[in-house]
Design an enzyme around this catalytic site. Structure first.
Site, mmCIF file in Angstrom:
data_model
loop_
_atom_site.group_PDB
_atom_site.id
_atom_site.type_symbol
_atom_site.label_atom_id
_atom_site.label_comp_id
_atom_site.label_asym_id
_atom_site.label_seq_id
_atom_site.Cartn_x
_atom_site.Cartn_y
_atom_site.Cartn_z
ATOM 1 C CD GLU A 176 12.143 4.678 9.459
ATOM 2 O OE1 GLU A 176 11.768 5.627 10.191
ATOM 3 O OE2 GLU A 176 12.404 4.796 8.255
ATOM 4 C CE LYS A 194 -2.832 16.352 6.971
ATOM 5 N NZ LYS A 194 -2.459 14.982 6.705
ATOM 6 C CD GLU A 201 9.943 12.674 12.059
ATOM 7 O OE1 GLU A 201 8.821 12.175 12.208
ATOM 8 O OE2 GLU A 201 10.887 12.074 11.516
ATOM 9 C CE LYS A 222 -1.833 3.092 1.919
ATOM 10 N NZ LYS A 222 -1.700 4.519 1.514
ATOM 11 C CB CYS A 273 12.799 8.567 8.762
ATOM 12 S SG CYS A 273 11.265 8.205 7.924
HETATM 13 P P1 ADP Z 1 3.178 10.662 7.029
HETATM 14 O O1 ADP Z 1 3.157 11.628 8.146
HETATM 15 O O2 ADP Z 1 4.513 10.286 6.513
HETATM 16 O O3 ADP Z 1 2.151 10.930 5.958
HETATM 17 P P2 ADP Z 1 1.552 8.467 7.798
HETATM 18 O O4 ADP Z 1 1.848 7.547 8.913
HETATM 19 O O5 ADP Z 1 0.305 9.279 7.856
HETATM 20 O O6 ADP Z 1 2.827 9.337 7.726
HETATM 21 O O7 ADP Z 1 1.560 7.713 6.399
HETATM 22 C C1 ADP Z 1 2.461 6.697 6.061
HETATM 23 C C2 ADP Z 1 1.708 5.617 5.324
HETATM 24 O O8 ADP Z 1 0.714 5.082 6.195
HETATM 25 C C3 ADP Z 1 0.943 6.096 4.078
HETATM 26 O O9 ADP Z 1 0.987 5.102 3.089
HETATM 27 C C4 ADP Z 1 -0.461 6.273 4.605
HETATM 28 O O10 ADP Z 1 -1.448 6.161 3.600
HETATM 29 C C5 ADP Z 1 -0.557 5.122 5.578
HETATM 30 N N1 ADP Z 1 -1.601 5.281 6.599
HETATM 31 C C6 ADP Z 1 -2.132 6.433 7.100
HETATM 32 N N2 ADP Z 1 -3.095 6.168 7.985
HETATM 33 C C7 ADP Z 1 -3.193 4.821 8.076
HETATM 34 C C8 ADP Z 1 -4.010 3.909 8.834
HETATM 35 N N3 ADP Z 1 -4.926 4.356 9.680
HETATM 36 N N4 ADP Z 1 -3.798 2.594 8.676
HETATM 37 C C9 ADP Z 1 -2.851 2.125 7.835
HETATM 38 N N5 ADP Z 1 -2.078 2.912 7.075
HETATM 39 C C10 ADP Z 1 -2.229 4.251 7.190
#
Ligand code: ADP
Length: 491
Positions: A260, A339, A393, A185, A294
């Site tokens: 990570e 955003k 961060e 994903k 990161c």
């Molecule tokens: P960032 O701040 O780097 O956008 P996120 O943790 O929001 O970090 O996103 C990293 C990945 O996790 C993306 O592929 C995002 O679509 C996915 N993601 C965000 N929310 C969820 C969730 N509730 N469950 C699983 N994956 C998620």
């Protein structure tokens, strides 16, 4: 909050979801607009996959793993496919780099380096696939015991938007090398290169079901993948907030996970540091990918006796930095989205309002489009230890410079955040370098160097809120496999 952006003259249509080596349309027909951060325009769309597509992808991976053509390949044959994919990535490097640059806003030279790193992941794990040996374990008389590394089954991978091309390599290559079938994903904010690289995987000869990709929103496709009872392991790179959800979902399914989750990594400069060597690295480690890394070197810890000598030189470098269009190869590109830009700017505004001094600030290049998400790099200091900039961060080009007194204080300050991903120690005193490196809590420590990103061969991961488990290097092969103990009784 949904912001509407103007559309470019040509908008690449959504490809669908990639299951069993083919693009499949979404029943819902829902799509997500993809915005070019450097221009602020929609230039592509991706499918908004959900639970149904994730279920189909997991089923395809399961079939590939259990009896499909993929399951019948030897380790050498899997390795060959991976190496061939690495080669195809290199052959298509210019197209992929241009796509990555537009999707993420990276300067072209960085995008090119990222594509090469993506290829390296497939080459490295292609070469490693048939070199993971088992072990023979001495046991009681009359027994022959071995430990064999075997695949976990179907592995889920959720990756972020900051390095899409590198991340598909880092996530999938070791899992595939060990014989797992995978479901990826990618991030909704940037994932066009992964969607192209899986097309190349068909050309490379991967059998159906080994690689499946469901683009979509995190709370839909991501949540569905992490919660799916048909996966055997989940690997996640992203925010600590979502990391908790992934780990909770993994617990419900009684499966393992590697997380990570970012960092607030320190670079520690002692008074005897080689400044000529350190200066460009300090700047590069926070400006690389506009600070959206990161392992960015986001905290600069400076011995008090060095502060006055170092800061004017650092200020001069920061003031000269320009954020601009990827095609012009500026020092840094824009932030990934409106955003994220607002989030980075909020950190800056708060620090200014709290009276944290600005040491120097770069600028937006004159040619940078108004509608792009540019944030000029800035260095603050001395940042008080309890300030948000010292702890949180930012994920942007914001460097927090702080003062320490002596070695003891340096270690305490380096460890004084919730994170522990990477650290750098700059000193000519080898004994001090080793003492400090051993006491700093981080997954990687560099001495007189700093490696934000890259380093396929180097095991990488965090402690504390930065997560757990290790990716990259041979460690990833162990992470994506399990040891089976085989006990044979003989006369
Ligand atoms: P960032 O701040 O780097 O956008 P996120 O943790 O929001 O970090 O996103 C990293 C990945 O996790 C993306 O592929 C995002 O679509 C996915 N993601 C965000 N929310 C969820 C969730 N509730 N469950 C699983 N994956 C998620």
């Amino acid at each position: 909050m949904t912001l509407d952006f103007p559309r470019a003259e040509t908008v690449a249509p959504a490809k669908g979801v990639f299951i069993d080596n083919a693009w499949q349309p979404l029943a819902s027909g829902r799509t997500i607009p993809v915005v070019a951060p450097a221009e602020g325009v929609v230039f592509a769309e991706i499918a908004a996959g959900g639970a149904a597509e994730v279920a189909a992808a997991v089923a395809a991976a399961r079939a590939a793993y259990e009896g499909g053509a993929w399951s019948r390949l030897s380790a050498t044959e899997r390795g060959r496919l991976l190496s061939r994919l690495g080669q195809l990535i290199l052959e298509n490097a210019e197209e992929l780099a241009a796509l990555e640059a537009r999707d993420c806003g990276k300067p072209m030279r960085t995008a090119r380096a990222d594509i090469e790193a993506a290829a390296r992941y497939f080459e490295f794990y292609g070469g490693a696939a048939d070199k993971v040996h088992g072990e023979q374990i001495p046991f009681q008389r009359g027994y022959y015991v071995t430990g064999e590394r075997e695949a976990l089954g179907v592995t889920g991978h959720i990756i972020p938007w900051n390095y899409p091309a590198q991340m598909i390599g880092r996530a999938l290559a070791p899992a595939l090398a060990m014989g797992n079938a995978t479901v990826l994903k990618p991030a909704e904010d940037a994932c066009l290169t992964p969607l192209r690289i899986v097309e190349l995987s068909v050309e490379a000869g991967f059998p159906p079901g080994a690689i499946n990709v469901v683009p979509g929103y995190g709370h839909e496709a991501g949540a569905a993948l992490s919660e799916h009872p048909g996966i055997d392991f989940i690997a996640f790179t992203g925010s600590p907030r979502v990391g908790v959800m992934i780990q909770t979902a993994a617990a419900q399914n009684h499966i393992g996970c590697v997380l990570e989750l970012g960092g607030k990594s320190p670079q520690i400069l002692f008074e005897d540091a080689d400044l000529e060597a350190a200066l460009p690295v300090i700047v590069g480690a926070i400006v690389q990918n506009a600070g959206q890394t990161c392992s960015a070197g986001a905290r600069l810890l400076v011995q008090r006796s060095l502060w006055d000598r170092l800061m004017p030189r650092l200020a001069e470098r920061f003031a000269a930095l320009r954020a601009g269009l990827p095609t012009e190869n500026p020092d840094l590109g824009p932030i990934i989205s409106a955003k994220q830009k607002a989030s980075v700017e909020a950190f800056i505004t708060r620090a200014e309002a709290e009276g944290v001094p600005v040491i120097a600030r770069g600028a937006r290049a004159e040619s940078a489009p108004e509608a792009g998400f540019y944030v000029p790099p800035v260095i603050f200091g001395p940042v008080p230890r309890e300030n948000g900039l010292a702890q949180q961060e930012v994920f942007g080009p914001v460097l927090a410079a702080m003062v320490f007194e002596d070695e003891e204080d340096a270690v305490a300050l380096a460890n004084a955040t919730e994170y522990g991903l990477v650290a750098g120690v700059w000193t000519r005193d080898t004994s001090r370098a080793l003492r400090v490196a051993r006491r700093v809590r981080a997954g990687q420590v560099y001495v007189n160097a700093y490696g934000a990103g890259g380093g396929i061969e180097l095991p990488f991961g965090g402690v504390k809120k930065s997560g757990h488990g290790r990716e990259k290097g041979f460690e990833a092969l162990y992470e994506f496999s399990a040891l089976k103990t085989l006990v044979i009784k003989h006369d």
